[in-house]
Design an enzyme around this catalytic site. Structure first.
Site, PDB file in Angstrom:
ATOM      1  N   GLY A 165      -2.832 -16.944  11.225  1.00  0.00           N
ATOM      2  CA  GLY A 165      -1.480 -16.400  11.088  1.00  0.00           C
ATOM      3  C   GLY A 165      -1.337 -14.951  11.527  1.00  0.00           C
ATOM      4  O   GLY A 165      -0.321 -14.558  12.096  1.00  0.00           O
TER       5      GLY A 165
ATOM      6  N   ARG B 133       8.716 -15.034  -8.729  1.00  0.00           N
ATOM      7  CA  ARG B 133       8.730 -14.748 -10.166  1.00  0.00           C
ATOM      8  C   ARG B 133       9.797 -13.706 -10.507  1.00  0.00           C
ATOM      9  O   ARG B 133      10.514 -13.801 -11.468  1.00  0.00           O
ATOM     10  CB  ARG B 133       7.368 -14.216 -10.605  1.00  0.00           C
ATOM     11  CG  ARG B 133       6.550 -15.245 -11.321  1.00  0.00           C
ATOM     12  CD  ARG B 133       5.240 -14.673 -11.706  1.00  0.00           C
ATOM     13  NE  ARG B 133       4.690 -13.875 -10.620  1.00  0.00           N
ATOM     14  CZ  ARG B 133       3.735 -12.962 -10.756  1.00  0.00           C
ATOM     15  NH1 ARG B 133       3.218 -12.721 -11.935  1.00  0.00           N
ATOM     16  NH2 ARG B 133       3.275 -12.281  -9.732  1.00  0.00           N
TER      17      ARG B 133
ATOM     18  N   GLY C  61       7.455 -12.045  -1.020  1.00  0.00           N
ATOM     19  CA  GLY C  61       6.932 -10.691  -0.797  1.00  0.00           C
ATOM     20  C   GLY C  61       7.369 -10.232   0.581  1.00  0.00           C
ATOM     21  O   GLY C  61       8.342 -10.759   1.155  1.00  0.00           O
ATOM     22  N   ARG C  62       6.615  -9.318   1.148  1.00  0.00           N
ATOM     23  CA  ARG C  62       7.065  -8.736   2.412  1.00  0.00           C
ATOM     24  C   ARG C  62       6.985  -9.733   3.565  1.00  0.00           C
ATOM     25  O   ARG C  62       7.822  -9.715   4.462  1.00  0.00           O
ATOM     26  CB  ARG C  62       6.290  -7.451   2.696  1.00  0.00           C
ATOM     27  CG  ARG C  62       6.863  -6.299   1.883  1.00  0.00           C
ATOM     28  CD  ARG C  62       5.938  -5.147   1.768  1.00  0.00           C
ATOM     29  NE  ARG C  62       4.757  -5.481   0.971  1.00  0.00           N
ATOM     30  CZ  ARG C  62       3.968  -4.589   0.403  1.00  0.00           C
ATOM     31  NH1 ARG C  62       4.226  -3.304   0.549  1.00  0.00           N
ATOM     32  NH2 ARG C  62       2.927  -4.950  -0.313  1.00  0.00           N
ATOM     33  N   ILE C  63       6.000 -10.637   3.526  1.00  0.00           N
ATOM     34  CA  ILE C  63       5.935 -11.639   4.602  1.00  0.00           C
ATOM     35  C   ILE C  63       7.074 -12.652   4.429  1.00  0.00           C
ATOM     36  O   ILE C  63       7.754 -13.015   5.393  1.00  0.00           O
ATOM     37  CB  ILE C  63       4.562 -12.343   4.635  1.00  0.00           C
ATOM     38  CG1 ILE C  63       3.456 -11.311   4.919  1.00  0.00           C
ATOM     39  CG2 ILE C  63       4.544 -13.443   5.708  1.00  0.00           C
ATOM     40  CD1 ILE C  63       2.040 -11.868   4.850  1.00  0.00           C
TER      41      ILE C  63
ATOM     42  N   ILE D 234       1.398 -21.012   5.146  1.00  0.00           N
ATOM     43  CA  ILE D 234       0.679 -19.943   5.854  1.00  0.00           C
ATOM     44  C   ILE D 234      -0.028 -19.040   4.853  1.00  0.00           C
ATOM     45  O   ILE D 234      -0.496 -17.963   5.217  1.00  0.00           O
ATOM     46  CB  ILE D 234       1.637 -19.077   6.709  1.00  0.00           C
ATOM     47  CG1 ILE D 234       2.781 -18.534   5.848  1.00  0.00           C
ATOM     48  CG2 ILE D 234       2.152 -19.832   7.914  1.00  0.00           C
ATOM     49  CD1 ILE D 234       3.467 -17.330   6.456  1.00  0.00           C
TER      50      ILE D 234
ATOM     51  N   HIS E 227      -6.345 -21.049  10.425  1.00  0.00           N
ATOM     52  CA  HIS E 227      -6.106 -19.796   9.690  1.00  0.00           C
ATOM     53  C   HIS E 227      -6.008 -18.594  10.645  1.00  0.00           C
ATOM     54  O   HIS E 227      -6.855 -17.694  10.618  1.00  0.00           O
ATOM     55  CB  HIS E 227      -7.219 -19.556   8.655  1.00  0.00           C
ATOM     56  CG  HIS E 227      -6.772 -18.615   7.558  1.00  0.00           C
ATOM     57  ND1 HIS E 227      -7.234 -18.684   6.268  1.00  0.00           N
ATOM     58  CD2 HIS E 227      -5.911 -17.572   7.576  1.00  0.00           C
ATOM     59  CE1 HIS E 227      -6.666 -17.728   5.537  1.00  0.00           C
ATOM     60  NE2 HIS E 227      -5.864 -17.038   6.320  1.00  0.00           N
TER      61      HIS E 227
ATOM     62  N   ARG F 276      -2.295 -19.846   1.319  1.00  0.00           N
ATOM     63  CA  ARG F 276      -3.656 -20.251   1.003  1.00  0.00           C
ATOM     64  C   ARG F 276      -3.670 -21.756   0.751  1.00  0.00           C
ATOM     65  O   ARG F 276      -2.738 -22.296   0.125  1.00  0.00           O
ATOM     66  CB  ARG F 276      -4.177 -19.525  -0.248  1.00  0.00           C
ATOM     67  CG  ARG F 276      -4.477 -18.048  -0.042  1.00  0.00           C
ATOM     68  CD  ARG F 276      -5.671 -17.841   0.882  1.00  0.00           C
ATOM     69  NE  ARG F 276      -5.992 -16.431   1.063  1.00  0.00           N
ATOM     70  CZ  ARG F 276      -5.548 -15.680   2.072  1.00  0.00           C
ATOM     71  NH1 ARG F 276      -4.767 -16.200   2.996  1.00  0.00           N
ATOM     72  NH2 ARG F 276      -5.918 -14.414   2.175  1.00  0.00           N
TER      73      ARG F 276
ATOM     74  N   GLU G  96     -11.715 -24.279   3.471  1.00  0.00           N
ATOM     75  CA  GLU G  96     -11.949 -23.859   4.867  1.00  0.00           C
ATOM     76  C   GLU G  96     -13.423 -23.638   5.127  1.00  0.00           C
ATOM     77  O   GLU G  96     -14.114 -23.114   4.251  1.00  0.00           O
ATOM     78  CB  GLU G  96     -11.173 -22.565   5.144  1.00  0.00           C
ATOM     79  CG  GLU G  96      -9.671 -22.772   5.088  1.00  0.00           C
ATOM     80  CD  GLU G  96      -8.878 -21.487   5.265  1.00  0.00           C
ATOM     81  OE1 GLU G  96      -9.469 -20.444   5.612  1.00  0.00           O
ATOM     82  OE2 GLU G  96      -7.670 -21.537   5.049  1.00  0.00           O
TER      83      GLU G  96
HETATM   84  C1  DGY Z   1      -4.588 -12.547   5.147  1.00  0.00           C
HETATM   85  O1  DGY Z   1      -4.541 -11.413   5.633  1.00  0.00           O
HETATM   86  O2  DGY Z   1      -4.611 -12.752   3.932  1.00  0.00           O
HETATM   87  C2  DGY Z   1      -4.651 -13.664   6.097  1.00  0.00           C
HETATM   88  O3  DGY Z   1      -4.587 -14.882   5.476  1.00  0.00           O
HETATM   89  C3  DGY Z   1      -5.916 -13.562   6.892  1.00  0.00           C
HETATM   90  O4  DGY Z   1      -5.652 -13.442   8.221  1.00  0.00           O
END
Ligand code: DGY
Length: 339
Positions: A290, A180, A158-160, A239, A288, A241, A270
């Site tokens: 990021g 996918r 995706g974008r990240i 980074i 967590h 889940r 978590e």
């Molecule tokens: C998100 O935005 O989904 C991150 O995991 C939370 O900072």
């Protein structure tokens, strides 16, 4: 004067964001960070028209049962596996998130973890701080694995994921990804990334970064079998889940020396971190964070405020929240029916 709508904010937020919210609605903001039980959430939500909530707040049909006041939930995150979107939609509640504003910051952090894990930054710092650097260091101490010139694998583009890929050029890496849906050629070109099937990705990546959303279907998508198919000496970074990775299997693979290292920002349960991972020096662990740069967290808070206000028909973008997850709810509201 007509009664003001009320919004609950489940965790402390920047004062300027709360002040802007307060220009339009009555605000009930939690002053300290704490965990809310399902019962607590149910009680809070029954008394408000909107809520800004964090990832630790979980909403499902039970939490929402009997609530006919709540109109919008604004999640302070891009991921929304804490929300049962079907249940919210059935209840006519709009759900929103904070996409895009965190892409670059989160991609930076993936690299921070990858570099730290591959080059053993965490363990070396602990060693130094413990006063163990006494005299000359052996030439073959602290050997890590190279990042530059290797193959970067990205699972979830995706974008990240794309922002992670774009940074790889500076390290002269080959980038493979699996998603996918294959991305348009123009995007692949921009990211200098090539689509491969999942099997090829696992087998060819020297460093594998997980950036895909968590769903029931991809629970433990990286388990013992997948880890065994990864290259010996490779590095895994998560980074996204925690539930994507079988943490016990990951710890076993690291212990056996199959994987060289891992960088983890997310965990299945978590804030609990699997004890087997805590015991391993070759894992870089962070809580967590990021998206946690000052600018990005402010932008996320601003977007969460815009989402909740617009979802309540208030503010400059009334009725047009920047990031609705279930926009059908808005359409149904306009038609005067349930989604
Ligand atoms: C998100 O935005 O989904 C991150 O995991 C939370 O900072």
């Amino acid at each position: 004067m007509s009664k003001r709508l009320k919004v609950w904010v489940s965790r402390p937020l920047f004062a300027d964001a709360l002040a802007r919210l307060g220009q339009f609605v009555e605000v009930d903001a939690e002053p300290v960070e704490r965990t809310h039980s399902a019962q607590d959430l149910r009680r809070q939500l029954a008394a408000v028209d909107g809520a800004i909530i964090g990832l630790a707040d979980r909403f499902d049909a039970t939490t929402l049962a009997g609530n006919d006041r709540l109109k919008v939930i604004s999640n302070l995150a891009v991921g929304y596996n804490n929300l049962d979107i079907d249940a919210l939609t059935r209840a006519g509640i709009l759900a929103c998130n904070t996409p895009d504003v965190l892409n670059e910051t989160t991609a930076d952090y993936a690299w921070a973890l990858l570099l730290a894990a591959a080059r053993r930054v965490g363990a070396a710092e602990r060693w130094l701080r413990a006063g163990q650097w006494q005299g000359a260091m052996r030439f073959d101490d602290w050997l890590g694995v190279d990042v530059h010139g290797r193959t970067l694998g990205i699972l979830g583009m995706g974008r990240i994921g794309q922002a992670v890929a774009r940074r790889a050029g500076g390290f002269d890496m080959r980038v493979l990804y699996h998603n996918r849906h294959r991305l348009p050629e123009s995007v692949e070109c921009e990211c200098a990334a090539r689509w491969v099937d999942r099997e090829t990705l696992l087998r060819q990546a020297d460093h594998l970064v997980l950036v895909l959303p968590y769903t029931r279907e991809n629970h433990h998508i990286i388990g013992a079998a997948e880890l065994a198919r990864m290259k010996r000496g490779s590095v895994l970074v998560n980074i996204a889940r925690g539930g994507l990775v079988d943490e016990a299997a990951l710890a076993a693979s690291l212990r056996e020396g199959h994987l060289a290292a891992a960088g983890l920002d997310v965990y299945e349960d978590e804030p609990v971190v699997h004890p087997d991972l805590l015991a391993l020096e070759q894992v870089v662990l962070s809580p967590h964070l990021g998206s946690a740069s000052a600018g990005t967290r402010r932008n996320m808070a601003g977007m969460a405020v815009d989402n909740v206000l617009a979802g309540l028909g208030l503010g400059p973008t009334a009725g047009r929240p920047p990031a609705p997850i279930n926009p059908g709810v808005l359409d149904a509201r306009r038609r005067g029916s349930k989604a």
